[in-house]
Design an enzyme around this catalytic site. Structure first.
Site, PDB file in Angstrom:
ATOM      1  N   THR A 189      -0.010 -87.713 -12.484  1.00 49.79           N
ATOM      2  CA  THR A 189       1.329 -87.136 -12.550  1.00 49.79           C
ATOM      3  C   THR A 189       2.519 -87.979 -12.324  1.00 49.79           C
ATOM      4  O   THR A 189       3.734 -87.325 -12.221  1.00 49.79           O
ATOM      5  CB  THR A 189       1.352 -86.181 -11.459  1.00 49.79           C
ATOM      6  N   GLU A 407     -19.319 -70.828 -34.242  1.00 49.14           N
ATOM      7  CA  GLU A 407     -17.980 -71.097 -33.752  1.00 49.14           C
ATOM      8  C   GLU A 407     -17.252 -69.804 -34.223  1.00 49.14           C
ATOM      9  O   GLU A 407     -16.123 -69.611 -33.574  1.00 49.14           O
ATOM     10  CB  GLU A 407     -17.417 -72.414 -34.628  1.00 49.14           C
ATOM     11  N   ASP A 488     -21.567 -72.889 -23.009  1.00 52.99           N
ATOM     12  CA  ASP A 488     -20.895 -71.836 -22.979  1.00 52.99           C
ATOM     13  C   ASP A 488     -21.605 -70.850 -21.764  1.00 52.99           C
ATOM     14  O   ASP A 488     -20.897 -70.259 -20.957  1.00 52.99           O
ATOM     15  CB  ASP A 488     -21.037 -70.884 -24.023  1.00 52.99           C
TER      16      ASP A 488
HETATM   17  P1  ADP Z   1      -0.050 -91.475 -10.449  1.00 49.81           P
HETATM   18  O1  ADP Z   1       0.386 -92.542  -9.711  1.00 49.81           O
HETATM   19  O2  ADP Z   1       0.229 -90.306 -10.117  1.00 49.81           O
HETATM   20  O3  ADP Z   1      -1.659 -91.574 -10.847  1.00 49.81           O
HETATM   21  P2  ADP Z   1       1.140 -93.143 -12.339  1.00 49.81           P
HETATM   22  O4  ADP Z   1       2.534 -92.889 -11.846  1.00 49.81           O
HETATM   23  O5  ADP Z   1       0.279 -94.382 -12.276  1.00 49.81           O
HETATM   24  O6  ADP Z   1       0.450 -91.829 -11.894  1.00 49.81           O
HETATM   25  O7  ADP Z   1       1.312 -92.733 -13.981  1.00 49.81           O
HETATM   26  C1  ADP Z   1       0.927 -93.302 -15.065  1.00 49.81           C
HETATM   27  C2  ADP Z   1       1.716 -93.510 -16.249  1.00 49.81           C
HETATM   28  O8  ADP Z   1       2.015 -92.244 -16.685  1.00 49.81           O
HETATM   29  C3  ADP Z   1       2.933 -93.909 -15.833  1.00 49.81           C
HETATM   30  O9  ADP Z   1       3.081 -95.239 -15.880  1.00 49.81           O
HETATM   31  C4  ADP Z   1       3.662 -93.169 -17.003  1.00 49.81           C
HETATM   32  O10 ADP Z   1       3.714 -93.948 -18.382  1.00 49.81           O
HETATM   33  C5  ADP Z   1       3.311 -92.156 -17.299  1.00 49.81           C
HETATM   34  N1  ADP Z   1       3.619 -90.931 -16.521  1.00 49.81           N
HETATM   35  C6  ADP Z   1       3.152 -89.978 -15.529  1.00 49.81           C
HETATM   36  N2  ADP Z   1       4.164 -89.119 -15.082  1.00 49.81           N
HETATM   37  C7  ADP Z   1       5.155 -89.319 -15.744  1.00 49.81           C
HETATM   38  C8  ADP Z   1       6.400 -88.844 -15.698  1.00 49.81           C
HETATM   39  N3  ADP Z   1       6.668 -87.565 -14.885  1.00 49.81           N
HETATM   40  N4  ADP Z   1       7.270 -88.984 -16.538  1.00 49.81           N
HETATM   41  C9  ADP Z   1       7.214 -89.991 -17.476  1.00 49.81           C
HETATM   42  N5  ADP Z   1       5.854 -90.871 -17.333  1.00 49.81           N
HETATM   43  C10 ADP Z   1       5.062 -90.449 -16.609  1.00 49.81           C
END
Ligand code: ADP
Length: 603
Positions: A189, A407, A488
């Site tokens: 995230t 399906e 399912d």
């Molecule tokens: P976490 O640390 O929460 O597991 P990361 O920060 O490592 O996640 O995210 C992995 C990749 O996903 C980042 O390098 C980026 O490319 C993408 N990403 C994740 N969240 C965002 C966000 N909010 N905005 C833009 N890119 C994101």
């Protein structure tokens, strides 16, 4: 001009280097007697005699050891005979070879000693932290504008950036800045990205380390790594330390069965000590990420340590659109592509999933030798991510027809039930892993965002899940049903059990009868894993779950049975087209239902 062979021989003779042909032993004796031999050089240890003839040529002849005949003959022929003492040579040779052996031995020993010293050095270096340091400006190129869709978290963290940039503003009014900020949220995230963005915005060094890297095989190494990391960070203050997956060391102490993990506990203790040790407003801010805050030790969370908790949740539709826009900045998108549409087609996707979606689409675009990413590439990428790689299309028509009915059963029910999700598409294109086809629905955005799920919605989900089995029953009869519905049934059982035991949606009443279904956490949960209800209630729960599943199947059959013609029509269409999009499917169903109504009216 090169010398002739005659000239060469006489030259060699003059120099005493000419080689005569080797005579036999008896020939040598004859030559001695005939006075052809000028002198003899006997080397007893080699058991040979070197012969010099009167013409100057030389040869060697093997002789017996202690050869008396040769001695006597030479004496009689008055040929001088010298005996060479080889012992000196032998002694020198053995001295040299012994010396070489000794040298080899010492060399090997030195090599071994050096190796072990290196290993020992490495062992001493275990305690050094392996943190990756990114210097200001140089490597932390991430800014807040690169992190999209998590507005609240960004706003909260803005304060940390201000503190790192202008600490006086806070210290002047006696404000205490948090030492630790815990970022809580599902994987992908953007927690790491946020931490980097703070360092990037404030222009300070960024130390990052995964908590699992602290822990080694040797007890005490983790603790010394923590010490080393904080020492390095203090030297570079103001700066940010980011510890990913803090739950790897920050788990509750003493939660295991029969004693805890000493190494992890020592590491955690050291972390706690270090956090207490660095003075307030020292300029080092610790950020940590986890997706399991429930297992963290309470000591980590008390004020003065990770006293601030920021939730980084999965993005909503608008957030997803913003994240897609961030990742589309560096990629050529077709002007036709509407990111808002794709945002609404990707509920539940994290930032990392969305970034992966556009990356997969870019790979497909490159493979198809197109200049820009179009809707088709994104759609194929989405399918690849959610359903897996495509497999070869089915040839067997009987099997294909059965899957088509299964399906269509799901798709038709989700279209007929007002509370159910909308159909996104139904397809017969098989996927790797034995999936013959699928009917995909689009979860209701409102339901997803609010997090509130109604009883009617869950019941509709169960009926929809039973649609495949119901279609097989209606079309092929009870003895021809297949195991294709197993996943399912699993889904239905899970929903039904949760309805009864957690949400109070059954005749058992408004009771919470089981835990939250979270994973067992070390020994703590094993030790009190007994259910929160009696055996008798357990039996009633089972009966209720069975009842809910049966009702769902009956309802699905009741919906499909009177629509056998519609099912046949849809199956024929699906076999012909392989895929029917949600909107086209709804139009087909609607026009059929309409025609049925008019037929009924005209009768
Ligand atoms: P976490 O640390 O929460 O597991 P990361 O920060 O490592 O996640 O995210 C992995 C990749 O996903 C980042 O390098 C980026 O490319 C993408 N990403 C994740 N969240 C965002 C966000 N909010 N905005 C833009 N890119 C994101």
């Amino acid at each position: 001009m090169p010398p002739s062979s005659g000239q060469r021989d006489s030259l060699l003779k003059d120099l005493g280097l000419a080689r005569a042909p080797q005579p036999s032993y008896s020939q040598l004796l004859d030559q001695l007697k005939a006075g052809k031999v000028k002198e003899l050089l006997l080397s007893p240890s080699n058991r040979e005699v070197s012969v010099t003839y009167a013409d100057g040529s030389r040869t060697r002849v093997p002789v017996f050891s202690n050869d008396q005949v040769l001695l006597r003959t030479a004496q009689e022929a008055r040929v001088p005979l010298t005996v060479r003492d080889d012992r000196q040579d032998q002694a020198t040779a053995s001295l040299v070879s012994n010396g070489l052996l000794l040298l080899l031995l010492f060399g090997g020993l030195a090599l071994l000693l050096r190796r072990s010293a290196q290993v020992a050095n490495r062992a001493m270096g275990f305690g050094r932290s392996k943190a990756r340091v990114a210097e200001p400006e140089a490597s932390v190129a991430v800014r807040f504008e690169d992190v999209a869709g998590i507005k609240e978290a960004k706003e909260e963290l803005q304060e940390v950036v201000t503190f790192l940039k202008e600490p006086e503003r806070f210290t002047a009014v006696g404000a205490r800045i948090p030492k630790g900020v815990l970022l809580v949220g599902p994987p992908g995230t953007g927690k790491t990205l946020l931490a980097k963005a703070i360092a990037g915005e404030a222009g300070v060094p960024f130390f990052s380390m995964a908590a699992s890297e602290f822990v080694e095989l040797f007890v005490g190494v983790g603790a010394s790594r923590v010490r080393d990391l904080f020492r390095q960070a203090k030297e570079k203050a103001p700066c940010i330390i980011f510890i990913d997956e803090i739950d790897a060391v920050g788990r509750q102490r003493g939660a295991g069965i029969g004693g805890g993990n000493d190494e992890r506990e020592q590491t955690l203790n050291q972390l706690l000590t270090e956090m207490d040790g660095f003075a307030e407003n020292s300029g080092v801010i610790l950020l940590a990420a986890t997706n399991r805050p429930d297992v963290l030790d309470a000591a980590l969370m008390r004020p003065g340590r990770f006293d601030r908790r920021i939730h980084v949740d999965l993005p909503d539709r608008k957030g997803r659109e913003e994240i897609l826009a961030v990742h589309a900045r560096s990629r050529p998108l077709d002007p036709e592509v509407c990111l808002a549409d794709w945002a609404s087609r990707t509920p539940g996707f994290s930032g990392a999933d969305l970034s992966n979606l556009l990356n997969e689409a870019a790979i497909l675009t490159a493979r198809r030798e197109r200049a820009s990413i179009d809707d088709l590439a994104i759609s194929d990428a989405l399918e690849r991510i959610t359903m897996g790689l495509t497999a070869a299309p089915l040839q067997d028509s009987a099997k294909k027809r059965l899957i088509a009915y299964h399906e269509i059963g799901h798709a038709l029910i989700t279209t007929l039930l007002p509370q159910a999700d909308d159909l996104d598409k139904v397809t017969l294109l098989p996927r790797a892993g034995g999936i013959g086809g699928f009917a995909r629905t689009m979860p209701d955005e409102e339901v997803l965002d609010s997090g509130l799920i109604s009883k009617a919605y869950l019941e509709a989900r169960m009926v929809m899940a039973m649609g495949g089995r119901a279609a097989e029953l209606v079309v092929f009869g009870p003895s021809e049903i297949t195991q294709g519905a197993s996943s399912d049934l699993e889904q239905v059982s899970r929903i039904a059990r949760e309805m009864v035991t957690r949400y109070g949606f059954s005749s058992l009443g408004p009771l919470s009868l089981e835990g939250d279904g979270a994973e067992v956490f070390l020994g703590r949960d094993w030790l009190r894993s007994e259910p929160h209800h009696s055996q008798k209630t357990g039996n009633r729960i089972d009966a209720q779950v069975q009842q809910l599943a049966r009702t769902a199947l009956n309802e699905a059959v009741a919906l499909l049975q009177p629509r056998r013609d519609l099912m046949d029509l849809l199956v024929n269409q699906l076999i012909e087209q392989e895929t029917i999009e949600g909107s086209a499917f709804r139009a087909l169903v609607e026009s059929f239902e309409q025609s049925q109504k008019t037929t009924v009216c005209s009768i």
